[in-house]
Write a protein that holds these residues in place. Structure first.
Motif, PDB file in Angstrom:
ATOM      1  N   ARG A   1       0.854  -1.175   0.000  1.00 17.80           N
ATOM      2  CA  ARG A   1       0.000   0.000   0.000  1.00 17.80           C
ATOM      3  C   ARG A   1       0.897   1.234   0.000  1.00 17.80           C
ATOM      4  NH1 ARG A   1      -1.400   3.358   4.006  1.00 17.80           N
ATOM      5  NH2 ARG A   1      -0.466   2.008   5.587  1.00 17.80           N
TER       6      ARG A   1
ATOM      7  N   ASP B   1      -8.096   1.146  -1.169  1.00 19.29           N
ATOM      8  CA  ASP B   1      -7.603  -0.138  -0.685  1.00 19.29           C
ATOM      9  C   ASP B   1      -8.717  -0.977  -0.070  1.00 19.29           C
ATOM     10  OD1 ASP B   1      -5.048   0.545  -1.457  1.00 19.29           O
ATOM     11  OD2 ASP B   1      -4.442   1.243   0.518  1.00 19.29           O
TER      12      ASP B   1
ATOM     13  N   ARG C   1      -4.574   4.530  -7.199  1.00 18.23           N
ATOM     14  CA  ARG C   1      -3.438   4.955  -6.369  1.00 18.23           C
ATOM     15  C   ARG C   1      -2.537   5.910  -7.148  1.00 18.23           C
ATOM     16  NH1 ARG C   1      -2.632  -1.227  -5.103  1.00 18.23           N
ATOM     17  NH2 ARG C   1      -4.093  -1.502  -3.358  1.00 18.23           N
TER      18      ARG C   1
ATOM     19  N   ASP D   1      -6.522   7.600  -3.267  1.00 22.07           N
ATOM     20  CA  ASP D   1      -6.458   7.124  -1.881  1.00 22.07           C
ATOM     21  C   ASP D   1      -6.033   8.231  -0.924  1.00 22.07           C
ATOM     22  OD1 ASP D   1      -3.934   7.270  -3.006  1.00 22.07           O
ATOM     23  OD2 ASP D   1      -3.232   5.351  -2.225  1.00 22.07           O
TER      24      ASP D   1
END
Length: 324
Positions: A15, A26, A38, A43
């Motif tokens: 991540r 996520d 991402r 995010d």
């Protein structure tokens, strides 16, 4: 070292380390979309807010300027929101393409999708173009002057990722790109660019210098090792003095923008309410300034993120002034 534990989608790729642990990408996004989201920093929504809020400043100040709110302004409001999300994503994708050989040398950025191998450069380019084309469709719904400004905005967006290679002030280039919406939204409402919008734009640049200098202090050690420049490295232990100057510049310039916009058209009450916006914003920035510790990366990131609230403050006062 960055986190090498599996991501919530079950992949081996990490991540992105500076994304919130419970972010929706996520947690909930379809698995095949997660690397691309991402890449767009979906995010980490703070960047979209920082790009969007100057748009909404420009729109509300323009409505105060001519005292002619229209239903089309609702579409400008919504279109700026969608456009900010898309263009922030495209800009971040471009930034990661150009910085891929730097990002893999910096602890905070080596888990990003390109250096970590989640997305190829070719895939990133395709994703960037797709976001830009959708944003173009939104832009084409505005008037001609706003469309021209939107196209011109691509220039600072293209230059920004390279600025840290040739100047100690890359945050200026970020400010030029991130606050362009103040000019565009004003023009989308009024049909032409005006002096209040330009002064508001300058206020936004000063604000960007404030919050992005705080943000850049997270990377000063890695940046020094690889030769990347920033205002954080330039200011060093004198950062607090410089942040105070950027605070005063933000408040002073935004106050001037309000006076230029409202002096001939709005009521005295509306002027006072609108001027309270930059004043209250300044107090919020002063609170951040008192809290800054350039050696505490967790606090630096938290302070950077609260700038969504900082930018919301004048917007609330401008909206209230419309009702006065």
């Amino acid at each position: 070292m960055h986190d090498t534990s599996p991501t919530p989608d079950g992949n081996d790729a990490a991540r992105v380390v500076d994304a919130p642990a419970d972010n929706w990408v996520d947690r909930s996004a379809p698995r095949f979309t997660r690397p691309f989201l991402r890449l767009s920093r979906a995010d980490r929504p703070i960047g979209t807010w920082l790009l969007l809020l100057p748009c909404w400043w420009g729109l509300t100040l323009a409505m105060l300027f001519d005292q002619q709110p229209r239903w089309f302004d609702l579409w400008i409001f919504i279109g700026c929101g969608a456009g900010a999300w898309l263009m922030r994503g495209a800009g971040c994708t471009w930034n990661d393409i150009t910085d891929r050989h730097i990002d893999d040398k910096v602890a905070r950025t080596r888990s990003r999708p390109i250096p970590s191998g989640q997305v190829s450069v070719k895939g990133a380019l395709g994703w960037m173009i797709a976001q830009m084309l959708i944003a173009l469709c939104i832009l084409l719904s505005f008037n001609g002057a706003a469309i021209a400004l939107g196209v011109l905005a691509l220039l600072p967006v293209a230059i920004y990722p390279f600025a840290k290679r040739f100047t100690w002030w890359p945050q200026v280039f970020l400010g030029i790109a991130f606050n362009w919406g103040a000019l565009l939204a004003w023009t989308a409402h009024t049909g032409s660019l005006g002096a209040p919008a330009v002064v508001l734009y300058a206020a936004g640049i000063a604000w960007t210098l404030f919050y992005d200098t705080i943000y850049a202090h997270q990377d000063t050690e890695d940046d020094a090792l690889i030769g990347v420049k920033s205002t954080a490295r330039l200011f060093g232990d004198n950062t607090a003095q410089w942040l105070r100057r950027f605070l005063m510049g933000t408040v002073g310039l935004m106050g001037l923008a309000v006076i230029f916009a409202l002096r001939d058209s709005a009521s005295f009450l509306a002027l006072i309410i609108a001027l309270s916006g930059p004043w209250a914003m300044g107090w919020h920035m002063a609170w951040q300034l008192r809290s800054v510790d350039i050696n505490d990366n967790d606090k630096l990131l938290r302070l950077f993120r609260v700038n969504r609230d900082t930018g919301m403050i004048p917007l609330v006062f401008f909206a209230a002034a419309l009702l006065a």
